[in-house]
Design an enzyme around this catalytic site. Structure first.
Site, PDB file in Angstrom:
ATOM      1  N   ASP A 183     -20.834  -6.269  -4.477  1.00 14.54           N
ATOM      2  CA  ASP A 183     -19.499  -6.204  -3.906  1.00 14.54           C
ATOM      3  C   ASP A 183     -18.472  -6.510  -4.984  1.00 14.54           C
ATOM      4  OD1 ASP A 183     -17.932  -6.179  -1.186  1.00 14.54           O
ATOM      5  OD2 ASP A 183     -17.142  -7.872  -2.332  1.00 14.54           O
ATOM      6  N   ASN A 208      -6.399  -2.828  -5.054  1.00 11.17           N
ATOM      7  CA  ASN A 208      -5.726  -1.661  -4.454  1.00 11.17           C
ATOM      8  C   ASN A 208      -4.252  -1.947  -4.196  1.00 11.17           C
ATOM      9  OD1 ASN A 208      -7.722   0.324  -4.329  1.00 11.17           O
ATOM     10  ND2 ASN A 208      -8.623  -0.576  -2.481  1.00 11.17           N
ATOM     11  N   ASP A 229      -9.809   4.128  -6.683  1.00  9.59           N
ATOM     12  CA  ASP A 229     -10.900   5.117  -6.671  1.00  9.59           C
ATOM     13  C   ASP A 229     -11.529   5.239  -8.051  1.00  9.59           C
ATOM     14  OD1 ASP A 229     -10.478   5.546  -4.021  1.00  9.59           O
ATOM     15  OD2 ASP A 229      -9.392   7.432  -4.268  1.00  9.59           O
ATOM     16  N   GLU A 281     -15.952  -1.026  -1.106  1.00 15.08           N
ATOM     17  CA  GLU A 281     -16.293  -1.508  -2.455  1.00 15.08           C
ATOM     18  C   GLU A 281     -17.686  -2.107  -2.504  1.00 15.08           C
ATOM     19  OE1 GLU A 281     -14.209  -4.984  -0.388  1.00 15.08           O
ATOM     20  OE2 GLU A 281     -14.159  -2.798  -0.380  1.00 15.08           O
TER      21      GLU A 281
END
Length: 502
Positions: A350, A358, A367, A393
């Site tokens: 993770d 983000n 991305d 993620e």
């Protein structure tokens, strides 16, 4: 009714609807034919009755206009009426053209009976007085006066005949029971009483003050005709309905049966090859076109499913395996390698504080970061290992090695590879760059355990244990790995942590 109709199959609906339509059409045509033939026959019988009385209209008109009872009661008149077939009763009525006196004479032809029905209360007495008067006058005349005697004898005989007629009329009028009631309406000159099957005909007289001939005819032949007509029409209707039922059944069989076969195939898991040998494919009508179109549709669906399976096996962004592929491949992978005696590891990776990444750098940069992390993870795996993007993620790695030490080394290599990329991440406090936390679980079974292992349950247990280990990493400060062992069967609630490493 609507709820019941919804329960009907297509074949039953088609059969019943067409049968109902045929029933309506046949019923309508039968009723129309019955009414047409019945009216024609009644009209024909009435016309014959009218024609049989036409020759009597003129003499009866003259007799009523001149109050000539003698002409109306002549034996020849009675014979003429008796000769008319099926005549039961005749009544001549009208008004005299000179004295406006009502004239009514009745006949029962089949019994040769005739009488006056218009007698006044004093006519019989007047007739008797006239006979007595003529008899007295005849006695007073000298026998040598031949002309006077003849004249008085003629008048006396005529008076006696009139007296006999009056007496006979009184007697018959008192004893005669009129069985028929004169209809109030005639259409146009006749009326049929179907309760007694008698035909009533009413014709006008031609004298100045008018009158009519009311005749009653026996119409039992019409009753027989009606019964015969009804039987014939019902029989023909039943035959037509039977033929219509056969045609409707054949149509339903020819159309609905292949449709039902196609529908049954649609309710099953089929592909286009399973339709090979379907007889409907050989038909050249619309059913054949439908079957061919359905087979073509199944071919397209199979091709699209193959394409979707290929696409769904890979994550479109990172190129790693998809979550769908993980759900189908994990159990098989773990079973195969555990039975081979290897140590199997399931790692959940993770990205730390990725939501903040983000928010700070935008989703496009997010991305790109995901692609970079996925590439670093993939670079530390062999061709027998599997990597999946599980969601967002989060990544899942399935790998197998000789022992747990090698598995721990793989996890640590992946963590370092991501950290060493040195992707700036100001929202990842304490590190300032992108890092990952890894929770791993490993399993290695003995030969005896392999025989009784439930590998589907083991996949869930490995994932749950790795998720707990990942939680320990996050709790310990992120950017580290934690491992736990799962030996099947697992003791309830027992997941021994091997420790967190940074």
């Amino acid at each position: 009714m609507i709820a019941s109709a919804k329960k009907l199959t297509v074949s039953k609906t088609l059969f019943l609807s067409h049968l109902l339509l045929a029933l309506v059409i046949i019923g309508g045509m039968s009723v129309a034919r019955y009414e047409s033939e019945w009216y024609r026959q009644v009209n024909f019988s009435a016309t014959l009755a009218k024609q049989s009385l036409q020759s009597q209209i003129h003499p009866f008109s003259a007799a009523v206009g001149g109050i000539n009872y003698a002409a109306m009661t002549l034996p020849s008149t009675i014979d003429t009426l008796s000769a008319i077939e099926n005549m039961l009763f005749v009544e001549i009525s009208g008004v005299s053209d000179f004295s406006r006196k009502s004239v009514v004479v009745r006949y029962v032809p089949n019994q040769s009976k005739v009488w006056r029905a218009d007698l006044a209360s004093d006519e019989v007495k007047q007739s008797a007085d006239r006979v007595n008067k003529l008899t007295g006058m005849l006695k007073l005349v000298e026998s040598y006066n031949t002309l006077q005697v003849r004249k008085l004898n003629y008048l006396l005989e005529r008076a006696k005949a009139e007296q006999r007629l009056l007496a006979n009329s009184v007697r018959k009028e008192e004893t005669f029971e009129l069985k028929w009631e004169k209809p109030t309406t005639f259409s146009p000159y006749y009326s049929l009483d179907e309760s007694t099957y008698t035909l009533h005909v009413l014709l006008p007289l031609r004298n100045q003050n008018g009158g009519s001939i009311w005749a009653v005819f026996d119409a039992q032949e019409l009753r027989d005709f009606k019964q015969s007509l009804t039987y014939s029409i019902v029989l023909e209707a039943l035959i037509a309905l039977s033929l219509a039922s056969l045609v409707v059944y054949w149509v339903a069989y020819w159309i609905v049966r292949p449709l039902k076969r196609l529908a049954d195939s649609m309710s099953k898991t089929v592909n286009y090859r399973s339709l090979d040998g379907f007889p409907e494919l050989e038909r050249s009508d619309e059913i054949g076109q439908l079957a061919q179109a359905y087979r073509g549709l199944l071919l397209k669906i199979d091709q699209q499913l193959d394409s979707l399976r290929a696409k769904s096996d890979a994550d479109s962004l990172t190129g790693l395996g998809s979550r769908y592929k993980y759900s189908h491949a994990a159990s098989t992978y773990i079973e195969r390698n555990l039975r081979a005696g290897k140590a199997v590891g399931l790692l959940i990776c993770d990205i730390d504080n990725f939501k903040a990444y983000n928010d700070i750098y935008g989703h496009m940069q997010g991305d790109k970061a995901l692609v970079t992390v996925a590439a670093q993870l993939q670079s530390k795996l062999t061709n027998v290992d599997l990597a999946f993007r599980y969601g967002g993620e989060e990544f899942v790695i399935l790998c197998c090695r000789r022992d747990k030490a090698e598995l721990e080394r793989v996890g640590e290599q992946m963590r370092r590879a991501v950290e060493e990329v040195n992707l700036s991440h100001s929202g990842n406090a304490g590190y300032g760059r992108i890092t990952i936390s890894i929770g791993g679980s490993l399993a290695q079974l003995s030969q005896a355990q392999n025989e009784v292992a439930d590998f589907d349950a083991m996949v869930e247990s490995l994932f749950s244990t790795a998720d707990k280990a990942l939680y320990e990493c996050k709790k310990a400060g992120r950017n580290r790995t934690a491992w736990a062992s799962v030996f099947y069967p697992v003791q309830s609630g027992s997941y021994p942590l091997l420790g967190c490493k940074k």
